[in-house]
Design an enzyme around this catalytic site. Structure first.
Site, PDB file in Angstrom:
ATOM      1  N   GLU A 166      54.623  34.081 -10.891  1.00 13.79           N
ATOM      2  CA  GLU A 166      54.634  34.732 -10.053  1.00 13.79           C
ATOM      3  C   GLU A 166      54.532  33.942  -8.624  1.00 13.79           C
ATOM      4  O   GLU A 166      54.020  33.529  -8.137  1.00 13.79           O
ATOM      5  CB  GLU A 166      53.864  36.314  -9.895  1.00 13.79           C
ATOM      6  N   CYS A 218      51.534  38.612  -1.482  1.00 16.81           N
ATOM      7  CA  CYS A 218      52.872  38.029  -1.828  1.00 16.81           C
ATOM      8  C   CYS A 218      53.809  39.741  -1.356  1.00 16.81           C
ATOM      9  O   CYS A 218      55.181  38.724  -1.388  1.00 16.81           O
ATOM     10  CB  CYS A 218      53.226  37.292  -3.517  1.00 16.81           C
TER      11      CYS A 218
END
Length: 534
Positions: free
Chosen positions: A295, A329
């Site tokens: 990720e 994020c």
């Protein structure tokens, strides 16, 4: 799997962990006491662990409080490449034993870990305040997420243990089982130093893999405390190693070792791509294709349509952009606003952002704390300077003063979609606001990115919402709510494109990334053997 049948554990339906309400005086008092207890522990030294052996090195890793950089949070070791090799070899030897531990026992350990973290929740909150610069609510949400990962993955392992149902052919007994992969390397980020670390580690361990934990050098103390908690929960020393140190010194060694089976990574795009490239090259003696679960960040957009609740949109953008200093994020770093409401949106956004108080996060009166480090502050302020030539500063725009790594929330408006601050991940409290001619243009701008992690749309137009469902190319999309705050179980988390492998942490597919399926067919009658298929 170490278990011939499905787990006999009777587990209640999964429920997300409730948050502590710090507006209640008693909870405030308890959190203040937890901060005092943890502050008394600051500066301690922590060892590496390899196969239960505690090790120290001459070179030290010093972790400091980003709000008070003169305050040492923890002293850790800088592992050597030799230690990294030893860790992989040790975990490889131990895998045969750990992988045969009954799945039910591993599930119980995950549940015990959840109970321990729940009991010590405010203590972990305090560690996140001091080492990661999280405010009380942000720290509380993260610790609750760590508990959720333990509880959710325990239940998922119970579901996946033992024989899985498949179609039964005449004359055969057909089954499928899931097997652990082998030695895994867990590389968590600093921005969710407990939750993501816990989720990736528990997923790997509960599925029967041995694990090498290599935490971020920005938040190694939290990881050391977590590693101690794993032992307390019953995970044996033979099942995991704890290695701190630079990625350059030990990271590449761990990733490229021929006996490493998989790498679970959360962090920047560049590091993730480097890991993926390194893992893809087979080494001498390697007998498998390594699996990478990654990720890697985002450049997340919120579309504000011409038909929407504008006050809700302003609130959602502000909270998504500046929660935890924009260091998520999933944070909103692009607000793409329909021309019909652009001026009104900008006028409402300015006073909302200017209400945000910035200061040391151990004081609950502040909404925003520091960015993680001096180098992060330098990078972010560099983007702000770039942004001044790419748009108009609505508010903020200057570096914070004082000892800590503080940056006031910054909003830059009238930004073109090809501007650097529109395209590049900044990972700080900087929001670019851009005007869209119409909804079609807004959707086009939102998708104009190499990333595809989260996104949101504020709209009361059902046709526009439906188009966003189908055409807004992100792994996690939200409608009339903020684009941060994914909840385990409800919002499986992971993105498209350069945002990673869309691993969907906290979802029903996640544990399969740490397992491999074995199909077994036994002939039991004289029925003909099938001729089709592979």
């Amino acid at each position: 799997m170490g278990s011939a049948a499905k787990s006999e554990l009777k587990l209640a339906e999964f429920r997300n962990e409730a948050y502590t309400d710090f507006t209640q005086p008693e909870n405030r008092r308890r959190m203040e006491e937890a901060q005092a207890r943890v502050r008394a522990l600051l500066g301690r030294e922590y060892s590496l662990t390899i196969g239960g052996k505690k090790l120290k090195t001459d070179a030290k890793l010093i972790s400091t409080n980003p709000a008070r950089p003169s305050e040492v949070v923890g002293t850790l070791q800088k592992a050597t490449s030799e230690m990294a090799n030893e860790a992989v070899e040790t975990m490889y030897r131990n895998f045969a034993v750990w992988s045969k531990t009954p799945a039910e026992d591993r599930v119980r350990m995950a549940l015990k870990l959840a109970a321990i973290i729940r009991e010590r929740k405010l203590e972990f909150d305090a560690w996140l305040v001091f080492e990661a610069g999280k405010t009380w609510p942000e720290a509380e949400a993260e610790v609750a997420e760590a508990i959720d990962f333990c509880e959710y993955y325990a239940r998922e392992m119970a579901r996946l243990a033992g024989v899985q149902p498949v179609v039964q052919l005449p004359g055969e007994r057909d089954e499928m089982r899931y097997l652990a992969l082998g030695v895994g390397v867990v590389v968590p980020p600093w921005n969710f130093a407990l939750a993501i670390l816990c989720g990736m580690t528990v997923a790997a361990l509960v599925t029967g893999n041995t694990v090498i934990i290599k935490p971020s050098s920005e938040t190694p103390t939290i990881a050391a405390v977590f590693a101690e908690t794993l032992t307390e929960a019953g995970f044996p020393a033979d099942a995991f190693c704890f290695l701190t140190g630079s990625g350059g010194a030990i990271g590449d060694v761990l990733v490229s070792h021929p006996k490493t089976r998989f790498i679970s990574f959360t962090g920047s795009r560049d590091v993730g791509l480097h890991i993926n490239e390194l893992a893809a090259k087979p080494q001498k003696g390697q007998i498998w294709i390594k699996r990478v679960v990654a990720e890697m960040g985002g450049k997340d957009a919120i579309i504000v349509d011409g038909e929407c609740d504008l006050d809700a949109a302003v609130e959602g953008v502000a909270v998504s952009a500046f929660g935890y200093q924009g260091q998520k994020c999933s944070a909103c770093s692009r607000a793409i606003v329909h021309a019909d409401v652009y001026d009104e949106f900008v006028a409402k956004l300015k006073p909302r952002v200017e209400k945000i108080a910035v200061g040391p996060p151990d004081d609950p009166s502040f909404y925003m704390g520091p960015v993680i480090s001096a180098s992060a502050k330098k990078t972010i302020t560099g983007y702000i300077e770039t942004g001044k030539s790419e748009g108009r500063v609505l508010t903020g725009g200057a570096a914070g003063s004082g000892e800590g790594h503080f940056i006031p929330p910054t909003v830059i408006v009238d930004v073109d979609s090809k501007a650097r601050i529109f395209q590049e991940e900044i990972f700080g409290p900087v929001l670019a606001v851009s005007k869209a001619r119409d909804f079609e243009h807004a959707l086009e701008m939102a998708n104009d990115s190499q990333y595809g992690l989260t996104g949101a749309i504020y709209s009361n137009n059902s046709a526009h919402v439906q188009r966003a469902r189908e055409e807004f190319f992100v792994g996690n999309m939200y409608i009339n709510r903020k684009c941060t705050g994914a909840m385990v179980g409800a919002h499986p988390f992971g993105g498209f494109n350069m945002s990673g492998t869309d691993s969907k942490a906290g979802g029903p597919d996640y544990l399969l990334l740490f397992l491999q399926a074995k199909s077994i067919a036994e002939k039991i009658t004289a029925a003909p053997t099938p001729v089709g298929g592979e």
